[in-house]
Design an enzyme around this catalytic site. Structure first.
Site, PDB file in Angstrom:
ATOM      1  N   LYS A  10       0.809  -1.225   0.000  1.00 44.99           N
ATOM      2  CA  LYS A  10       0.000   0.000   0.000  1.00 44.99           C
ATOM      3  C   LYS A  10       0.847   1.284   0.000  1.00 44.99           C
ATOM      4  O   LYS A  10       2.060   1.241   0.235  1.00 44.99           O
ATOM      5  CB  LYS A  10      -0.935  -0.035   1.214  1.00 44.99           C
ATOM      6  CG  LYS A  10      -1.976  -1.160   1.127  1.00 44.99           C
ATOM      7  CD  LYS A  10      -3.036  -1.007   2.207  1.00 44.99           C
ATOM      8  CE  LYS A  10      -4.085  -2.100   2.087  1.00 44.99           C
ATOM      9  NZ  LYS A  10      -5.203  -1.888   3.028  1.00 44.99           N
ATOM     10  N   TYR A  50     -12.466  -2.391  -4.433  1.00 47.99           N
ATOM     11  CA  TYR A  50     -12.996  -2.520  -3.073  1.00 47.99           C
ATOM     12  C   TYR A  50     -14.530  -2.459  -3.043  1.00 47.99           C
ATOM     13  O   TYR A  50     -15.113  -2.126  -2.005  1.00 47.99           O
ATOM     14  CB  TYR A  50     -12.400  -1.433  -2.181  1.00 47.99           C
ATOM     15  CG  TYR A  50     -10.992  -1.735  -1.697  1.00 47.99           C
ATOM     16  CD1 TYR A  50     -10.738  -2.809  -0.849  1.00 47.99           C
ATOM     17  CD2 TYR A  50      -9.915  -0.932  -2.057  1.00 47.99           C
ATOM     18  CE1 TYR A  50      -9.462  -3.086  -0.379  1.00 47.99           C
ATOM     19  CE2 TYR A  50      -8.624  -1.197  -1.600  1.00 47.99           C
ATOM     20  CZ  TYR A  50      -8.412  -2.277  -0.751  1.00 47.99           C
ATOM     21  OH  TYR A  50      -7.152  -2.545  -0.280  1.00 47.99           O
ATOM     22  N   PHE A  58     -16.172   3.259   6.033  1.00 45.83           N
ATOM     23  CA  PHE A  58     -14.792   3.669   5.701  1.00 45.83           C
ATOM     24  C   PHE A  58     -14.501   3.645   4.202  1.00 45.83           C
ATOM     25  O   PHE A  58     -13.375   3.941   3.788  1.00 45.83           O
ATOM     26  CB  PHE A  58     -13.779   2.799   6.463  1.00 45.83           C
ATOM     27  CG  PHE A  58     -13.898   1.313   6.198  1.00 45.83           C
ATOM     28  CD1 PHE A  58     -13.326   0.732   5.077  1.00 45.83           C
ATOM     29  CD2 PHE A  58     -14.568   0.491   7.102  1.00 45.83           C
ATOM     30  CE1 PHE A  58     -13.431  -0.632   4.840  1.00 45.83           C
ATOM     31  CE2 PHE A  58     -14.681  -0.880   6.866  1.00 45.83           C
ATOM     32  CZ  PHE A  58     -14.109  -1.436   5.730  1.00 45.83           C
ATOM     33  N   ARG A  86      -2.411 -14.445   4.581  1.00 46.77           N
ATOM     34  CA  ARG A  86      -3.158 -13.751   5.635  1.00 46.77           C
ATOM     35  C   ARG A  86      -2.462 -13.903   6.992  1.00 46.77           C
ATOM     36  O   ARG A  86      -2.405 -12.965   7.785  1.00 46.77           O
ATOM     37  CB  ARG A  86      -4.604 -14.235   5.667  1.00 46.77           C
ATOM     38  CG  ARG A  86      -5.338 -13.775   4.403  1.00 46.77           C
ATOM     39  CD  ARG A  86      -6.800 -14.093   4.396  1.00 46.77           C
ATOM     40  NE  ARG A  86      -7.586 -13.238   5.279  1.00 46.77           N
ATOM     41  CZ  ARG A  86      -7.932 -11.989   4.991  1.00 46.77           C
ATOM     42  NH1 ARG A  86      -7.530 -11.424   3.873  1.00 46.77           N
ATOM     43  NH2 ARG A  86      -8.664 -11.287   5.830  1.00 46.77           N
ATOM     44  N   THR A  92      -5.913  -7.074  10.383  1.00 52.46           N
ATOM     45  CA  THR A  92      -6.133  -5.837   9.621  1.00 52.46           C
ATOM     46  C   THR A  92      -5.611  -4.619  10.371  1.00 52.46           C
ATOM     47  O   THR A  92      -4.987  -3.734   9.781  1.00 52.46           O
ATOM     48  CB  THR A  92      -7.652  -5.654   9.344  1.00 52.46           C
ATOM     49  OG1 THR A  92      -8.121  -6.841   8.696  1.00 52.46           O
ATOM     50  CG2 THR A  92      -7.923  -4.451   8.468  1.00 52.46           C
ATOM     51  N   ARG A 103       2.102  -6.518   8.988  1.00 54.55           N
ATOM     52  CA  ARG A 103       1.394  -5.337   9.495  1.00 54.55           C
ATOM     53  C   ARG A 103       1.932  -4.886  10.851  1.00 54.55           C
ATOM     54  O   ARG A 103       1.971  -3.677  11.127  1.00 54.55           O
ATOM     55  CB  ARG A 103      -0.105  -5.620   9.545  1.00 54.55           C
ATOM     56  CG  ARG A 103      -0.722  -5.571   8.141  1.00 54.55           C
ATOM     57  CD  ARG A 103      -2.108  -6.108   8.135  1.00 54.55           C
ATOM     58  NE  ARG A 103      -2.811  -5.854   6.889  1.00 54.55           N
ATOM     59  CZ  ARG A 103      -3.870  -6.548   6.485  1.00 54.55           C
ATOM     60  NH1 ARG A 103      -4.339  -7.527   7.232  1.00 54.55           N
ATOM     61  NH2 ARG A 103      -4.454  -6.252   5.344  1.00 54.55           N
ATOM     62  N   ASN A 113      -2.175   0.252   6.662  1.00 55.70           N
ATOM     63  CA  ASN A 113      -1.815  -1.051   7.241  1.00 55.70           C
ATOM     64  C   ASN A 113      -0.900  -1.879   6.330  1.00 55.70           C
ATOM     65  O   ASN A 113      -0.933  -3.108   6.343  1.00 55.70           O
ATOM     66  CB  ASN A 113      -3.069  -1.832   7.665  1.00 55.70           C
ATOM     67  CG  ASN A 113      -3.932  -2.265   6.497  1.00 55.70           C
ATOM     68  OD1 ASN A 113      -3.724  -1.819   5.375  1.00 55.70           O
ATOM     69  ND2 ASN A 113      -4.891  -3.131   6.751  1.00 55.70           N
ATOM     70  N   HIS A 116      -2.344  -5.341   1.452  1.00 55.51           N
ATOM     71  CA  HIS A 116      -3.641  -6.014   1.261  1.00 55.51           C
ATOM     72  C   HIS A 116      -3.366  -7.439   0.799  1.00 55.51           C
ATOM     73  O   HIS A 116      -2.412  -7.666   0.048  1.00 55.51           O
ATOM     74  CB  HIS A 116      -4.463  -5.293   0.185  1.00 55.51           C
ATOM     75  CG  HIS A 116      -5.587  -6.134  -0.364  1.00 55.51           C
ATOM     76  ND1 HIS A 116      -6.819  -6.211   0.257  1.00 55.51           N
ATOM     77  CD2 HIS A 116      -5.648  -6.963  -1.440  1.00 55.51           C
ATOM     78  CE1 HIS A 116      -7.586  -7.042  -0.438  1.00 55.51           C
ATOM     79  NE2 HIS A 116      -6.909  -7.515  -1.471  1.00 55.51           N
ATOM     80  N   GLU A 127      -8.895 -10.794  -8.252  1.00 57.45           N
ATOM     81  CA  GLU A 127      -7.973  -9.680  -8.009  1.00 57.45           C
ATOM     82  C   GLU A 127      -6.731  -9.782  -8.899  1.00 57.45           C
ATOM     83  O   GLU A 127      -6.242  -8.766  -9.414  1.00 57.45           O
ATOM     84  CB  GLU A 127      -7.609  -9.624  -6.516  1.00 57.45           C
ATOM     85  CG  GLU A 127      -8.827  -9.239  -5.674  1.00 57.45           C
ATOM     86  CD  GLU A 127      -8.601  -9.239  -4.172  1.00 57.45           C
ATOM     87  OE1 GLU A 127      -7.486  -9.573  -3.712  1.00 57.45           O
ATOM     88  OE2 GLU A 127      -9.560  -8.899  -3.453  1.00 57.45           O
TER      89      GLU A 127
HETATM   90  P1  CMP Z   1      -7.605  -4.470   3.202  1.00 59.85           P
HETATM   91  O1  CMP Z   1      -7.133  -5.851   3.505  1.00 59.85           O
HETATM   92  O2  CMP Z   1      -6.944  -3.751   2.090  1.00 59.85           O
HETATM   93  O3  CMP Z   1      -9.194  -4.504   2.914  1.00 59.85           O
HETATM   94  C1  CMP Z   1     -10.043  -3.398   3.166  1.00 59.85           C
HETATM   95  C2  CMP Z   1      -9.345  -2.301   3.898  1.00 59.85           C
HETATM   96  O4  CMP Z   1     -10.168  -1.328   4.508  1.00 59.85           O
HETATM   97  C3  CMP Z   1      -8.550  -2.876   5.027  1.00 59.85           C
HETATM   98  O5  CMP Z   1      -7.443  -3.577   4.520  1.00 59.85           O
HETATM   99  C4  CMP Z   1      -8.227  -1.627   5.866  1.00 59.85           C
HETATM  100  O6  CMP Z   1      -6.998  -1.026   5.506  1.00 59.85           O
HETATM  101  C5  CMP Z   1      -9.343  -0.657   5.477  1.00 59.85           C
HETATM  102  N1  CMP Z   1     -10.105  -0.208   6.609  1.00 59.85           N
HETATM  103  C6  CMP Z   1     -10.207   1.076   7.003  1.00 59.85           C
HETATM  104  N2  CMP Z   1     -10.994   1.160   8.083  1.00 59.85           N
HETATM  105  C7  CMP Z   1     -11.424  -0.091   8.378  1.00 59.85           C
HETATM  106  C8  CMP Z   1     -12.270  -0.650   9.386  1.00 59.85           C
HETATM  107  N3  CMP Z   1     -12.852   0.120  10.326  1.00 59.85           N
HETATM  108  N4  CMP Z   1     -12.470  -1.981   9.384  1.00 59.85           N
HETATM  109  C9  CMP Z   1     -11.897  -2.777   8.421  1.00 59.85           C
HETATM  110  N5  CMP Z   1     -11.092  -2.298   7.454  1.00 59.85           N
HETATM  111  C10 CMP Z   1     -10.856  -0.968   7.427  1.00 59.85           C
END
Ligand code: CMP
Length: 138
Positions: A10, A50, A58, A86, A92, A103, A113, A116, A127
């Site tokens: 990211k 997304y 968000f 994962r 996350t 992370r 974070n 992805h 994807e």
């Molecule tokens: P990612 O795995 O890229 O998938 C969706 C992304 O939304 C997640 O990582 C986070 O970086 C982002 N995100 C931002 N806010 C939230 C939240 N409150 N809960 C979950 N994901 C969030």
């Protein structure tokens, strides 16, 4: 039993100079890099990528963040690729990620974070195809 997953390193990781360290970490976990490149997501691309989160509060911030700077997209191969990535990424929210995960090491917040990773084999295929032509995924 090799299979594929997909990752985005990211904007925070690119900004902080962590791309090489994260790729080395993933190779150290036994992932083979199938394809990869630096790119910058358009708003339309980020919204589509997304789309599953489009109803979440968000979503707009996520799209704005993911288009804020360059990212490194990559197709990866390993046995149990999706669950292993994962586990390697960690939770996350970096504050909740296990020690030594990508992370925990490089993430700054739930938004910034670091990385992805696909959440299922089905989404990994979608994807990978979103960013790479079939001829690149060899
Ligand atoms: P990612 O795995 O890229 O998938 C969706 C992304 O939304 C997640 O990582 C986070 O970086 C982002 N995100 C931002 N806010 C939230 C939240 N409150 N809960 C979950 N994901 C969030």
């Amino acid at each position: 039993m090799n299979n594929r997953t997909f990752t985005i390193i990211k904007p925070d990781s690119v900004e902080n100079g962590n791309v090489g360290k994260i790729i080395a970490h993933l190779e150290g976990e036994g992932f083979r890099i199938v394809a990869g490149r630096m790119t910058r997501l358009s708003t339309d691309q980020a919204r589509a990528f997304y789309a599953v989160h489009s109803k979440r509060p968000f979503y707009n911030d996520l799209v704005a963040y993911m288009t804020s700077g360059p990212v490194w997209v990559m197709s990866l191969e390993r046995d149990n690729a999706v669950p292993h990535l994962r586990k390697t990424m960690g939770a996350t929210n970096p504050a909740e990620a296990d020690q030594g995960t990508v992370r925990a090491l490089y993430g700054e917040s739930i938004e910034r974070n670091a990385i992805h990773g696909s959440d299922s084999d089905e989404n990994a295929a979608i994807e990978n195809a979103f960013f790479f032509a079939a001829s690149e995924l060899i």
